[in-house]
Write a protein that holds these residues in place. Structure first.
Motif, PDB file in Angstrom:
ATOM      1  N   UNK A  73       0.810  -1.217   0.000  1.00 21.07           N
ATOM      2  CA  UNK A  73       0.000   0.000   0.000  1.00 21.07           C
ATOM      3  C   UNK A  73       0.844   1.269   0.000  1.00 21.07           C
ATOM      4  N   UNK A  74       2.162   1.152   0.119  1.00 22.42           N
ATOM      5  CA  UNK A  74       3.010   2.320   0.340  1.00 22.42           C
ATOM      6  C   UNK A  74       3.907   2.587  -0.868  1.00 22.42           C
ATOM      7  N   UNK A  75       3.955   3.864  -1.267  1.00 26.36           N
ATOM      8  CA  UNK A  75       4.831   4.323  -2.341  1.00 26.36           C
ATOM      9  C   UNK A  75       5.765   5.392  -1.770  1.00 26.36           C
ATOM     10  N   UNK A  76       7.058   5.198  -1.942  1.00 32.80           N
ATOM     11  CA  UNK A  76       8.023   6.208  -1.514  1.00 32.80           C
ATOM     12  C   UNK A  76       8.271   7.177  -2.655  1.00 32.80           C
ATOM     13  N   UNK A  77       8.048   8.458  -2.385  1.00 31.83           N
ATOM     14  CA  UNK A  77       8.326   9.502  -3.374  1.00 31.83           C
ATOM     15  C   UNK A  77       9.739  10.022  -3.176  1.00 31.83           C
TER      16      UNK A  77
ATOM     17  N   UNK B  93      16.161  -1.115  -4.123  1.00 36.18           N
ATOM     18  CA  UNK B  93      15.933  -2.527  -4.365  1.00 36.18           C
ATOM     19  C   UNK B  93      15.547  -3.244  -3.076  1.00 36.18           C
ATOM     20  N   UNK B  94      16.145  -2.807  -1.966  1.00 31.87           N
ATOM     21  CA  UNK B  94      15.783  -3.383  -0.667  1.00 31.87           C
ATOM     22  C   UNK B  94      14.303  -3.142  -0.383  1.00 31.87           C
ATOM     23  N   UNK B  95      13.841  -1.912  -0.631  1.00 31.54           N
ATOM     24  CA  UNK B  95      12.434  -1.605  -0.396  1.00 31.54           C
ATOM     25  C   UNK B  95      11.531  -2.393  -1.340  1.00 31.54           C
ATOM     26  N   UNK B  96      11.918  -2.451  -2.588  1.00 31.50           N
ATOM     27  CA  UNK B  96      11.088  -3.177  -3.566  1.00 31.50           C
ATOM     28  C   UNK B  96      10.963  -4.657  -3.195  1.00 31.50           C
ATOM     29  N   UNK B  97      12.047  -5.224  -2.675  1.00 31.52           N
ATOM     30  CA  UNK B  97      12.005  -6.634  -2.298  1.00 31.52           C
ATOM     31  C   UNK B  97      11.012  -6.876  -1.167  1.00 31.52           C
ATOM     32  N   UNK B  98      10.696  -5.843  -0.405  1.00 34.77           N
ATOM     33  CA  UNK B  98       9.726  -5.961   0.678  1.00 34.77           C
ATOM     34  C   UNK B  98       8.299  -5.694   0.208  1.00 34.77           C
ATOM     35  N   UNK B  99       8.152  -5.187  -1.023  1.00 39.49           N
ATOM     36  CA  UNK B  99       6.819  -4.943  -1.562  1.00 39.49           C
ATOM     37  C   UNK B  99       6.459  -3.488  -1.751  1.00 39.49           C
ATOM     38  N   UNK B 100       7.347  -2.551  -1.358  1.00 37.35           N
ATOM     39  CA  UNK B 100       7.077  -1.135  -1.540  1.00 37.35           C
ATOM     40  C   UNK B 100       7.221  -0.758  -3.015  1.00 37.35           C
ATOM     41  N   UNK B 101       6.566   0.342  -3.403  1.00 36.75           N
ATOM     42  CA  UNK B 101       6.734   0.903  -4.739  1.00 36.75           C
ATOM     43  C   UNK B 101       7.442   2.245  -4.645  1.00 36.75           C
ATOM     44  N   UNK B 102       7.917   2.729  -5.808  1.00 37.52           N
ATOM     45  CA  UNK B 102       8.742   3.938  -5.857  1.00 37.52           C
ATOM     46  C   UNK B 102       8.140   4.929  -6.848  1.00 37.52           C
TER      47      UNK B 102
ATOM     48  N   UNK C 132       5.006   2.412 -16.728  1.00 33.54           N
ATOM     49  CA  UNK C 132       5.019   3.237 -15.512  1.00 33.54           C
ATOM     50  C   UNK C 132       3.751   4.078 -15.489  1.00 33.54           C
ATOM     51  N   UNK C 133       3.165   4.268 -14.311  1.00 29.92           N
ATOM     52  CA  UNK C 133       1.991   5.136 -14.181  1.00 29.92           C
ATOM     53  C   UNK C 133       2.427   6.576 -14.012  1.00 29.92           C
ATOM     54  N   UNK C 134       1.642   7.494 -14.508  1.00 34.87           N
ATOM     55  CA  UNK C 134       1.982   8.917 -14.442  1.00 34.87           C
ATOM     56  C   UNK C 134       0.898   9.670 -13.669  1.00 34.87           C
ATOM     57  N   UNK C 135       1.353  10.581 -12.807  1.00 36.89           N
ATOM     58  CA  UNK C 135       0.449  11.351 -11.947  1.00 36.89           C
ATOM     59  C   UNK C 135       0.697  12.836 -12.200  1.00 36.89           C
TER      60      UNK C 135
ATOM     61  N   UNK D 239       5.963   5.012 -10.521  1.00 34.04           N
ATOM     62  CA  UNK D 239       5.141   6.200 -10.796  1.00 34.04           C
ATOM     63  C   UNK D 239       6.044   7.375 -11.128  1.00 34.04           C
ATOM     64  N   UNK D 240       5.581   8.214 -12.054  1.00 33.67           N
ATOM     65  CA  UNK D 240       6.210   9.498 -12.361  1.00 33.67           C
ATOM     66  C   UNK D 240       5.218  10.579 -11.963  1.00 33.67           C
ATOM     67  N   UNK D 241       5.623  11.466 -11.058  1.00 30.74           N
ATOM     68  CA  UNK D 241       4.746  12.561 -10.634  1.00 30.74           C
ATOM     69  C   UNK D 241       5.223  13.848 -11.300  1.00 30.74           C
ATOM     70  N   UNK D 242       4.393  14.392 -12.179  1.00 30.11           N
ATOM     71  CA  UNK D 242       4.760  15.569 -12.967  1.00 30.11           C
ATOM     72  C   UNK D 242       4.490  16.828 -12.145  1.00 30.11           C
TER      73      UNK D 242
END
Length: 397
Positions: free
Chosen positions: A274-278, A296-305, A360-363, A327-330
């Motif tokens: 449920x968590x995305x690190x910006x 990569x450590x975070x991704x291996x735990x299931x986090x997104x970036x 990649x999703x864009x915001x 995600x790309x946040x414009x």
């Protein structure tokens, strides 16, 4: 200008022994030539402060045109005494400089520095010479402190920052992020935004976090912000996301402990999915190799970036290529009145095409007008946030 040890010893040796206790030094000096009426003004100003019991002066030293005030401090621990002394010094600096500039027509700056006089060790029988040496050393420290331009303000900011961290005085508000992939615009998630009540020294979070980075406190502040973000979120639906800002620099902090965020989530019954690190794009990333390893450590735990502020930073395209975010946040600078600007439309179109090719999703950030929302949706942007869609606040039930 030098502080003479023997001069101080001679003055202190004959001072009353009830001096011993909480004491401090305020050093006041002009950055260039002192105004002509400086000494007379300072003597009168000190006398007025004593008369209204604002300060208790044990001794005054004039060394050329530099003034040292030895003050008796109120009771309390060292931190409280330092805070009181800093407040007195900055009050005198700002008020006295303003009044002298008005009367003497000078543009010179009044510098100020402070220092606590080290207290006598309990149970010892210090000699007057030893007490004089403590005063002498405190005077030197106050002088060094005051001769660094802006040191007093920096000290006050540092004290305010340390107090904010110690008192956990951050709070989180949450701005909705809406999906544009259907007409209903369902809630996709939230971005957690740090806020704080006392803004005497920092007008907003951006200035607070920038100062924390300068002072080597970025990790402590970042960790507090993450904890506050998780404390207030409650629960999320499986498909919803919580976006949390993370400064790139903290991942190279020696105190950085991988796994701490996962532990915080587990205690709150939340999942890393449920968590995305910006990762902010407003500061450069010096070592992409180290950054990729940490992510990569975070991704291996299931986090997104997510890469935040794309279009406003130093190396947006390089960050996207190197870090391969989810995600790309414009940035708002691209979105602002995009419906009226062909160049902005072309930039966003290019980013959308890149996002689709990279899966990649864009915001789009900072949506404030219906025309902006229509433009980004027309270009195929996946998600959007901004005042038009929802202001930062609490979590929707």
């Amino acid at each position: 200008m030098r502080v003479n040890r023997m001069q101080v010893r001679n003055r202190v040796r004959h001072a009353p022994m009830e001096w011993r206790g909480g004491r401090g030094v305020i050093y006041l000096s002009w950055h260039s030539v002192a105004p002509a009426g400086w000494r007379r003004f300072a003597e009168e100003a000190v006398a007025a402060e004593i008369e209204r019991a604002a300060i208790e002066v044990e001794e005054k030293y004039w060394i050329h045109n530099d003034l040292f005030l030895l003050l008796r401090l109120p009771t309390g621990g060292r931190s409280k005494l330092e805070g009181w002394l800093l407040e007195q010094a900055i009050k005198q600096q700002t008020e006295w400089e303003s009044r002298l500039r008005a009367t003497e027509a000078t543009e010179a700056r009044l510098l100020a520095g402070v220092s606590i006089i080290e207290a006598e060790v309990p149970g010892s029988s210090a000699q007057p010479e030893e007490d004089a040496d403590r005063v002498y050393e405190a005077m030197k420290r106050a002088m060094v402190h005051g001769q660094r331009d802006g040191s007093l303000v920096r000290s006050m900011k540092l004290r305010a920052l340390e107090q904010l961290i110690a008192e956990h005085a951050l709070m989180s508000v949450y701005q909705p992020i809406m999906s544009l992939q259907s007409e209903e615009r369902p809630l996709f998630g939230y971005e957690a935004l740090a806020r704080f009540a006392k803004q005497d020294w920092f007008p907003g979070p951006q200035q607070l976090f920038a100062f924390a980075e300068q002072e080597g406190l970025a990790y402590r502040l970042d960790r507090l912000a993450r904890r506050k973000a998780l404390d207030g979120i409650g629960s999320l639906k499986p498909e919803q996301r919580l976006f949390i800002n993370v400064q790139a620099q903290i991942m190279n902090d020696p105190h950085f402990t991988p796994g701490r965020t996962l532990s915080m989530l587990e205690r709150r019954g939340l999942s890393p999915h449920n968590v995305v690190f910006e990762i902010t794009e407003r500061t450069s990333i010096d070592d992409f190799g180290a950054m990729k390893k940490a992510l990569q450590h975070y991704r291996s735990q299931g986090f997104q970036i997510a890469i935040d502020d794309v279009g406003a930073g130093y190396s947006s395209l390089q960050s996207i290529v190197e870090l391969r975010p989810d995600y790309i946040k414009v940035d708002r600078s691209i979105i602002d009145r995009i419906d009226e600007d062909d160049v902005k439309l072309h930039i966003l179109h290019t980013l959308v095409q890149l996002a689709y090719k990279l899966d990649v999703s864009i915001i789009a950030e900072g949506i404030e007008r219906e025309a902006e929302l229509a433009a980004v949706k027309m270009l195929g942007v996946h998600y959007a946030q901004g005042y038009l869609l929802g202001r930062p606040g609490g979590i929707q039930s």
